[in-house]
Enzyme design. Structure first.
Site, PDB file in Angstrom:
ATOM      1  N   HIS A 120     -10.994  27.426  12.964  1.00 19.30           N
ATOM      2  CA  HIS A 120     -10.969  28.288  14.154  1.00 19.30           C
ATOM      3  C   HIS A 120     -12.186  29.218  14.051  1.00 19.30           C
ATOM      4  O   HIS A 120     -12.627  29.540  12.934  1.00 19.30           O
ATOM      5  CB  HIS A 120      -9.660  29.098  14.087  1.00 19.30           C
ATOM      6  CG  HIS A 120      -9.391  29.954  15.289  1.00 19.30           C
ATOM      7  ND1 HIS A 120      -9.983  31.175  15.485  1.00 19.30           N
ATOM      8  CD2 HIS A 120      -8.549  29.782  16.330  1.00 19.30           C
ATOM      9  CE1 HIS A 120      -9.529  31.719  16.597  1.00 19.30           C
ATOM     10  NE2 HIS A 120      -8.653  30.886  17.142  1.00 19.30           N
ATOM     11  N   ASP A 197      -6.910  30.832   5.519  1.00 17.91           N
ATOM     12  CA  ASP A 197      -6.563  31.290   6.863  1.00 17.91           C
ATOM     13  C   ASP A 197      -5.206  30.656   7.185  1.00 17.91           C
ATOM     14  O   ASP A 197      -5.125  29.472   7.498  1.00 17.91           O
ATOM     15  CB  ASP A 197      -7.650  30.837   7.842  1.00 17.91           C
ATOM     16  CG  ASP A 197      -7.232  31.010   9.300  1.00 17.91           C
ATOM     17  OD1 ASP A 197      -6.104  31.493   9.552  1.00 17.91           O
ATOM     18  OD2 ASP A 197      -8.027  30.640  10.177  1.00 17.91           O
ATOM     19  N   GLN A 200      -1.960  29.538  11.387  1.00 19.99           N
ATOM     20  CA  GLN A 200      -1.027  28.520  11.879  1.00 19.99           C
ATOM     21  C   GLN A 200      -0.073  28.077  10.774  1.00 19.99           C
ATOM     22  O   GLN A 200       1.110  27.836  11.019  1.00 19.99           O
ATOM     23  CB  GLN A 200      -1.783  27.299  12.427  1.00 19.99           C
ATOM     24  CG  GLN A 200      -2.710  27.580  13.602  1.00 19.99           C
ATOM     25  CD  GLN A 200      -1.965  27.986  14.865  1.00 19.99           C
ATOM     26  OE1 GLN A 200      -0.777  27.732  15.039  1.00 19.99           O
ATOM     27  NE2 GLN A 200      -2.665  28.646  15.779  1.00 19.99           N
ATOM     28  N   LYS A 223       1.756  35.227  15.932  1.00 22.33           N
ATOM     29  CA  LYS A 223       2.030  33.786  15.993  1.00 22.33           C
ATOM     30  C   LYS A 223       3.333  33.459  15.271  1.00 22.33           C
ATOM     31  O   LYS A 223       3.938  32.424  15.494  1.00 22.33           O
ATOM     32  CB  LYS A 223       0.876  33.004  15.369  1.00 22.33           C
ATOM     33  CG  LYS A 223      -0.416  33.110  16.179  1.00 22.33           C
ATOM     34  CD  LYS A 223      -1.470  32.201  15.631  1.00 22.33           C
ATOM     35  CE  LYS A 223      -2.852  32.563  16.111  1.00 22.33           C
ATOM     36  NZ  LYS A 223      -3.118  32.173  17.503  1.00 22.33           N
ATOM     37  N   CYS A 359     -10.932  27.671  20.636  1.00 22.07           N
ATOM     38  CA  CYS A 359     -11.701  28.483  19.664  1.00 22.07           C
ATOM     39  C   CYS A 359     -12.164  27.651  18.474  1.00 22.07           C
ATOM     40  O   CYS A 359     -12.165  28.131  17.328  1.00 22.07           O
ATOM     41  CB  CYS A 359     -10.900  29.690  19.185  1.00 22.07           C
ATOM     42  SG  CYS A 359     -10.404  30.768  20.501  1.00 22.07           S
TER      43      CYS A 359
HETATM   44  C1  LIG Z   1      -6.200  28.750  12.601  1.00 24.34           C
HETATM   45  C2  LIG Z   1      -6.404  30.095  13.233  1.00 24.34           C
HETATM   46  N1  LIG Z   1      -7.041  31.053  12.554  1.00 24.34           N
HETATM   47  C3  LIG Z   1      -7.219  32.287  13.047  1.00 24.34           C
HETATM   48  C4  LIG Z   1      -6.766  32.618  14.308  1.00 24.34           C
HETATM   49  C5  LIG Z   1      -7.008  33.991  14.825  1.00 24.34           C
HETATM   50  O1  LIG Z   1      -5.839  34.676  15.052  1.00 24.34           O
HETATM   51  P1  LIG Z   1      -5.846  36.049  15.857  1.00 24.34           P
HETATM   52  O2  LIG Z   1      -6.508  35.774  17.176  1.00 24.34           O
HETATM   53  O3  LIG Z   1      -4.423  36.406  15.974  1.00 24.34           O
HETATM   54  O4  LIG Z   1      -6.629  37.029  15.039  1.00 24.34           O
HETATM   55  C6  LIG Z   1      -6.097  31.650  15.064  1.00 24.34           C
HETATM   56  C7  LIG Z   1      -5.627  31.945  16.430  1.00 24.34           C
HETATM   57  O5  LIG Z   1      -5.446  31.066  17.232  1.00 24.34           O
HETATM   58  C8  LIG Z   1      -5.894  30.364  14.503  1.00 24.34           C
HETATM   59  O6  LIG Z   1      -5.243  29.410  15.179  1.00 24.34           O
END
Ligand SMILES: Cc1ncc(COP(=O)(O)O)c(C=O)c1O
Length: 401
Positions: A120, A197, A200, A223, A359
């Protein structure tokens, strides 16, 4: 066979949307919230708010106690050694940015930062920009056909110059778990820092940071059926010691004069300014709720949704699922149909899915695609949601082809 969710009634938002004719299939973007969360938020705001860690009065003491209790619950939930290893941020994105700034001094020109090809933007751009600031090399680990990082390539690319490995546990596009144990072992063998990270991944399996043996683990509360505006950054004790302070202001300071200051250690030294107090407290209540569920029953339900979703998608002619998803999340494209047109027609029929690049523009570019439609399910979704989705999909495809 009907596939009902015993937890659907716990989520007022999903029921309200259903009444409005909306079928919510976009939980990977953000989830609906349990009653436990809304009750905790209302209770906190209705009883009288106060700032944390600052005052001696009763409301402040009560807010601080509840805030710190949430930190302990998060530590327990992640199987961290101690609450002191949990830094609250404003989200997963901020947690990773925190690392990219707070670790900056650890890296020198020529060092390599390694990420996966499915990241992402939140786990790509902070490292890309750090690499540009410091003259570092950003190495990208390629994927196999299913969407998992190719371990043979990883073993070749995680070389002696690797100083940090930052990997998304579960792709938000491909729904595929990464082989974290092997990847982290390769990085550790090089003496590199490891960042996971879990934005998900944390949603689909309760993380165990000690078993993972990573240096840092980041996720967003929203999430995980929790509130917006709260992220969590876990750090191994020795790894936390390597962080330089990055945001400056109230509460993170020990002593300040006009010319210099000294700062608190983690976690408070990395929580400058007033945090999202009510939301952090509500995250604690969300975790209480999740811990109260039968985890095996939730996993069985999600697996049944996953199977039904994939089976239905595979029955549609000309439709291609990206990679080989392992959780109830699938991105797909349809021959001759633009993803935005399809999402528009689904939206008009009350089906909430997400279209576009999710993203992850470089991932889509490497797949030769401009975007896809993603369906992502939560524990509150049921078989009827999927039936409505497939009926709407067939109607939309009839119009578009
Ligand atoms: C794999 C992954 N990492 C990071 C993020 C970023 O999360 P946030 O926008 O809540 O900071 C997301 C959000 O969709 C994600 O799917």
């Amino acid at each position: 066979m009907t596939l009902s969710s015993p937890w659907r009634g716990d989520f007022p938002g999903i029921l309200a949307l259903e009444k409005e004719g909306q079928t919510y299939l976009d939980s990977a973007a953000t989830s609906q919230k349990p009653q436990a969360l809304t009750a905790a938020l209302t209770d906190y705001y209705a009883r009288g708010t106060a700032n944390v860690h600052r005052a001696q009065h009763l409301p402040a003491e009560r807010a601080t106690r509840a805030f710190e209790a949430s930190r302990a619950k998060v530590a327990h939930w992640l199987n961290a050694d101690s609450p002191g290893q949990i830094i609250f941020t404003r989200g997963c994105t901020e947690a990773i940015n925190l690392l990219a700034y707070a670790l900056e001094e650890q890296f020198h020109p020529g060092d390599q930062l390694v990420i996966g090809a499915a990241e992402h933007h939140a786990n790509l751009l902070p490292w890309q920009q750090l690499a540009l600031r410091r003259g570092l090399e950003l190495v990208v680990l390629p994927l196999d056909a299913d969407g998992a990082i190719d371990l043979t390539e990883a073993a070749r690319l995680i070389g002696p110059q690797c100083r940090l490995l930052a990997i998304g546990q579960l792709s938000n596009v491909l729904g595929r778990w990464q082989p974290l144990a092997e990847l982290l072992a390769l990085a550790r063998a090089r003496g590199a820092l490891t960042v996971v990270d879990g934005a998900q991944g944390a949603v689909h399996a309760r993380p165990d940071v000690q078993a993972l043996d990573c240096d840092f683990y980041a996720f967003s509360a929203h999430k995980l059926y929790g509130p917006e505006g709260v992220g969590v950054l876990y750090g191994r004790a020795e790894a936390l010691q390597r962080l330089e302070h990055w945001q400056f202001g109230g509460e993170m300071v020990q002593v300040a004069d006009y010319r210099s200051a000294t700062f608190r250690p983690p976690p408070l030294g990395f929580e400058a300014g007033t945090p999202a107090i009510g939301a952090v407290i509500a995250l604690g209540s969300t975790l209480d709720y999740l811990l109260g569920l039968d985890a095996e029953a939730v996993a069985r339900h999600e697996a049944a949704l996953h199977a039904r979703l994939l089976e239905g998608l595979r029955q549609r002619d000309g439709l291609r699922v990206l990679g080989a998803p392992e959780v109830a999340l699938a991105s797909f494209v349809v021959e001759g149909v633009h993803n935005a047109d399809l999402a528009q027609l689904l939206g008009e029929q009350g089906i909430a899915v997400r279209a576009g690049h999710h993203c992850a523009m470089p991932l889509y570019a490497s797949l030769g695609l401009g975007g896809a439609v993603r369906v992502s399910l939560g524990l509150y979704n049921d078989g009827a949601d999927l039936e409505r989705f497939f009926a709407a999909l067939d109607r939309a495809l009839e119009l578009l082809r």
